[in-house]
Design a protein around this motif. Structure first.
Motif, PDB file in Angstrom:
ATOM      1  N   PRO A 168       6.405  -1.785  -0.146  1.00 41.96           N
ATOM      2  CA  PRO A 168       5.000  -1.639  -0.532  1.00 41.96           C
ATOM      3  C   PRO A 168       4.797  -0.979  -1.886  1.00 41.96           C
ATOM      4  O   PRO A 168       3.869  -1.338  -2.616  1.00 41.96           O
ATOM      5  CB  PRO A 168       4.382  -0.803   0.593  1.00 41.96           C
ATOM      6  CG  PRO A 168       5.469  -0.430   1.514  1.00 41.96           C
ATOM      7  CD  PRO A 168       6.708  -1.163   1.128  1.00 41.96           C
ATOM      8  N   GLY A 227       2.683  -3.773  -4.034  1.00 41.54           N
ATOM      9  CA  GLY A 227       1.304  -3.520  -4.474  1.00 41.54           C
ATOM     10  C   GLY A 227       1.129  -3.724  -5.973  1.00 41.54           C
ATOM     11  O   GLY A 227       0.282  -4.522  -6.402  1.00 41.54           O
ATOM     12  N   GLU A 246      -0.909  -6.790  -8.096  1.00 40.58           N
ATOM     13  CA  GLU A 246      -1.913  -6.554  -9.140  1.00 40.58           C
ATOM     14  C   GLU A 246      -1.542  -7.259 -10.439  1.00 40.58           C
ATOM     15  O   GLU A 246      -2.396  -7.868 -11.096  1.00 40.58           O
ATOM     16  CB  GLU A 246      -2.076  -5.051  -9.365  1.00 40.58           C
ATOM     17  CG  GLU A 246      -2.718  -4.348  -8.184  1.00 40.58           C
ATOM     18  CD  GLU A 246      -2.653  -2.831  -8.284  1.00 40.58           C
ATOM     19  OE1 GLU A 246      -2.310  -2.302  -9.364  1.00 40.58           O
ATOM     20  OE2 GLU A 246      -2.949  -2.173  -7.266  1.00 40.58           O
ATOM     21  N   ALA A 254       0.118 -10.315  -1.591  1.00 42.21           N
ATOM     22  CA  ALA A 254      -0.275  -9.140  -2.384  1.00 42.21           C
ATOM     23  C   ALA A 254      -1.234  -9.541  -3.503  1.00 42.21           C
ATOM     24  O   ALA A 254      -2.227  -8.847  -3.759  1.00 42.21           O
ATOM     25  CB  ALA A 254       0.966  -8.458  -2.954  1.00 42.21           C
ATOM     26  N   ALA A 262      -5.174  -8.470  -4.097  1.00 43.45           N
ATOM     27  CA  ALA A 262      -5.597  -7.885  -5.366  1.00 43.45           C
ATOM     28  C   ALA A 262      -6.682  -8.704  -6.056  1.00 43.45           C
ATOM     29  O   ALA A 262      -7.542  -8.149  -6.739  1.00 43.45           O
ATOM     30  CB  ALA A 262      -4.388  -7.721  -6.299  1.00 43.45           C
TER      31      ALA A 262
END
Length: 179
Positions: free
Chosen positions: A38, A42, A46, A75, A79
């Protein structure tokens, strides 16, 4: 370069490896070592979302070939707010028998997300499956381009590849000492 160093530290392996393309390599980037953490997933989501917004602003959704790119697409979906579809290697032989999993409408513009691109073969196969489903794809974003022909191979199929990182950039990042 902070993300590059983190990816290298987590996923760069040295040894004797056979790549998906069949080529041998003295190094390997284990996508599962960055795509399942993670603290890396993450920020990667993005960065991928930013790249999609910049290079394929018409994208209605994200597409990811199974298996390694799926967490990256998830992910990036979180985002960006764009839904995603999963491209199977082969249609499943049960249930719906889909090759493309997830909802989409024919004619939609999608952006392909990949993990590590070497020769581009897996990405091209995914592009062909998406186009057979009447989806438009002309841009792909990958985490790492190994700089071994993938950009040119995708270009031959009218797809522009935008890597977040190149192998040469990863080689310049200092690996943290182990032990």
């Amino acid at each position: 370069m902070e993300l590059a160093a983190a990816i290298r530290d987590a996923a760069y392996l040295e040894g004797d490896f056979v790549l998906r393309s069949g080529r041998r390599s003295s190094w390997y980037l284990d996508k599962y070592r960055f795509g399942t953490r993670p603290e890396l997933l993450g920020p990667l989501g993005e960065e991928i979302a930013r790249a999609i917004a910049e290079h394929e602003p018409d994208a209605i959704r994200i597409a990811a070939p199974e298996l390694g790119a799926v967490p990256l697409a998830a992910a990036a979906s979180l985002a960006s707010g764009l839904p995603f579809v999963i491209v199977r290697k082969e249609p499943k032989d049960y249930g719906t028998a889909n090759r493309i999993e997830g909802e989409y409408e024919p004619g939609e513009c999608v952006c392909l997300v990949e993990d590590v691109v070497t020769s581009g073969g897996a990405a091209v196969a995914a592009v062909q499956a998406l186009r057979q489903a009447d989806l438009r794809v002309s841009v792909a974003v990958c985490v790492v381009d190994r700089e071994e022909g993938g950009i040119d191979e995708l270009a031959r199929h009218a797809v522009r590849l935008w890597p977040l990182l190149r192998a040469s950039e990863l080689a310049k990042t200092a690996a943290k000492p182990h032990g």
